[in-house]
Design an enzyme around this catalytic site. Structure first.
Site, mmCIF file in Angstrom:
data_model
loop_
_atom_site.group_PDB
_atom_site.id
_atom_site.type_symbol
_atom_site.label_atom_id
_atom_site.label_comp_id
_atom_site.label_asym_id
_atom_site.label_seq_id
_atom_site.Cartn_x
_atom_site.Cartn_y
_atom_site.Cartn_z
ATOM 1 N N SER A 111 21.930 15.957 -26.983
ATOM 2 C CA SER A 111 22.141 15.286 -25.707
ATOM 3 C C SER A 111 23.185 16.057 -24.891
ATOM 4 O O SER A 111 22.974 17.225 -24.589
ATOM 5 C CB SER A 111 22.546 13.821 -25.939
ATOM 6 O OG SER A 111 22.487 13.082 -24.745
ATOM 7 N N GLU A 204 13.865 17.786 -24.354
ATOM 8 C CA GLU A 204 13.887 16.338 -24.525
ATOM 9 C C GLU A 204 14.758 15.738 -23.433
ATOM 10 O O GLU A 204 15.542 16.448 -22.801
ATOM 11 C CB GLU A 204 14.412 15.957 -25.917
ATOM 12 C CG GLU A 204 15.861 16.333 -26.185
ATOM 13 C CD GLU A 204 16.867 15.304 -25.703
ATOM 14 O OE1 GLU A 204 16.513 14.114 -25.579
ATOM 15 O OE2 GLU A 204 18.017 15.687 -25.419
ATOM 16 N N HIS A 274 16.043 11.570 -28.178
ATOM 17 C CA HIS A 274 16.754 10.291 -28.233
ATOM 18 C C HIS A 274 15.925 9.180 -28.882
ATOM 19 O O HIS A 274 15.769 8.088 -28.325
ATOM 20 C CB HIS A 274 17.163 9.867 -26.828
ATOM 21 C CG HIS A 274 18.294 10.657 -26.256
ATOM 22 N ND1 HIS A 274 18.123 11.941 -25.772
ATOM 23 C CD2 HIS A 274 19.604 10.348 -26.090
ATOM 24 C CE1 HIS A 274 19.284 12.380 -25.316
ATOM 25 N NE2 HIS A 274 20.203 11.440 -25.496
#
Length: 301
Positions: A111, A204, A274
């Site tokens: 992330s 992602e 995630h």
């Protein structure tokens, strides 16, 4: 130039948990500490844990100082980012990596930690894109956690993914690069920017509007990040948002629209991002991607 891999962990090694982005309390990290200790590791909780400055794990100086101390401490063999959120880009240019080549160690997270993964890769060092301590106890995440352990300890890894209607068949070899799409765009043109030519890119994201995903893919394409890829892994795009007037495409369809301009193999539905199935990937590690009627497979070389 080949990337450098830090030494893999061994039992009794010492690892640190820090918060370069959002805050995490010792209570929230208790399950992760217990898990790491069950792996035979000794755990240090950095000064940026269990403190908060608004949403951050301490102010910029605390987070920078903590990461620097763990980076420079020769007894620390890996640094795990407690969680993502936002904040790593605020401190990355104030961190001194000059001693890292003399005493490399694993840095792991995903992330917002895409910033660290990319910055280290730009410097020629491998790191791990994988599940973070705050999420160690999440339901359904056992496979992801085991993949992180295997990556840290240097055990063999081979990922197999079911077929996807949008896959493009082929075989690719190259170093892995990528992470959170919005962070990859944010890092473009900075010292943390990374080359993608000849590499296998993985993507992602979470909570992004569909039009924003398209805008970021336009940006990647216009900056040449897609043109010379060896291959592409499309991971989880969790909880995509839409406007009152629907955008009309899914995240996978948006990405495929731009990938279709080129000839590299594409593997959709890869378990990274995630969601509980978030397999650890070693950024900078040479790998082979195979996409065919049976699905897609990724293994390190």
């Amino acid at each position: 130039m080949p990337t450098t891999a830090p030494p893999f962990l061994r039992p009794h090694d010492q690892v640190a948990i820090v918060c370069p982005a959002r805050s995490a309390s010792h209570q929230e990290l208790a399950a992760a500490v217990a898990t790491l200790e069950s792996w035979g590791l000794r755990v240090v909780l950095g000064e940026s844990t269990n403190v908060a400055h608004h949403q951050f794990g301490g102010d910029d100086e605390i987070r920078r100082r903590d990461f620097q101390q763990q980076l420079d401490n020769p007894d620390i063999r890996a640094i795990l980012s407690a969680r993502g959120g936002y904040g790593t880009t605020r401190i990355i240019d104030q961190i001194d990596f000059s001693g890292f080549a003399e005493n490399p160690k694993w840095v792991a997270g995903f992330s917002d930690i895409t910033t660290l993964n990319c910055h280290l890769l730009a410097l020629g060092h491998q790191s791990i894109h994988g599940v973070m301590p705050l999420l160690f106890g999440q339901a359904g995440g056992e496979e992801s956690l085991e993949s992180l352990r295997r990556a840290l300890f240097g055990e063999p890894v081979r990922y197999e993914v079911a077929p996807h209607a949008l896959n493009r068949f082929g075989t690719a070899t190259g170093e892995l690069v990528g992470g959170n799409l919005s962070l990859l765009q944010t890092l473009t043109g900075t010292r943390s920017d990374v080359a993608t030519a000849g590499r296998i890119l993985f993507l992602e994201d979470i909570d992004e509007y569909l039009y924003a995903i398209d805008r970021m893919m336009v940006h990647l394409d216009r900056t040449g990040k897609l043109q010379h890829l060896a291959g592409l892994l499309v991971g989880h795009f969790t909880n995509p948002q839409d406007n009152t007037i629907p955008y009309g495409q899914t995240p996978n369809e948006i990405i495929q629209h731009y990938a279709a301009k080129y000839g590299f193999p594409v593997a959709h539905g890869f378990p990274v991002g995630h969601e509980p199935r978030n397999m650890a990937l070693i950024c900078g590690r040479p790998a082979r991607l195979t996409v065919d009627a049976a699905g897609s497979r990724l293994e390190y070389l």
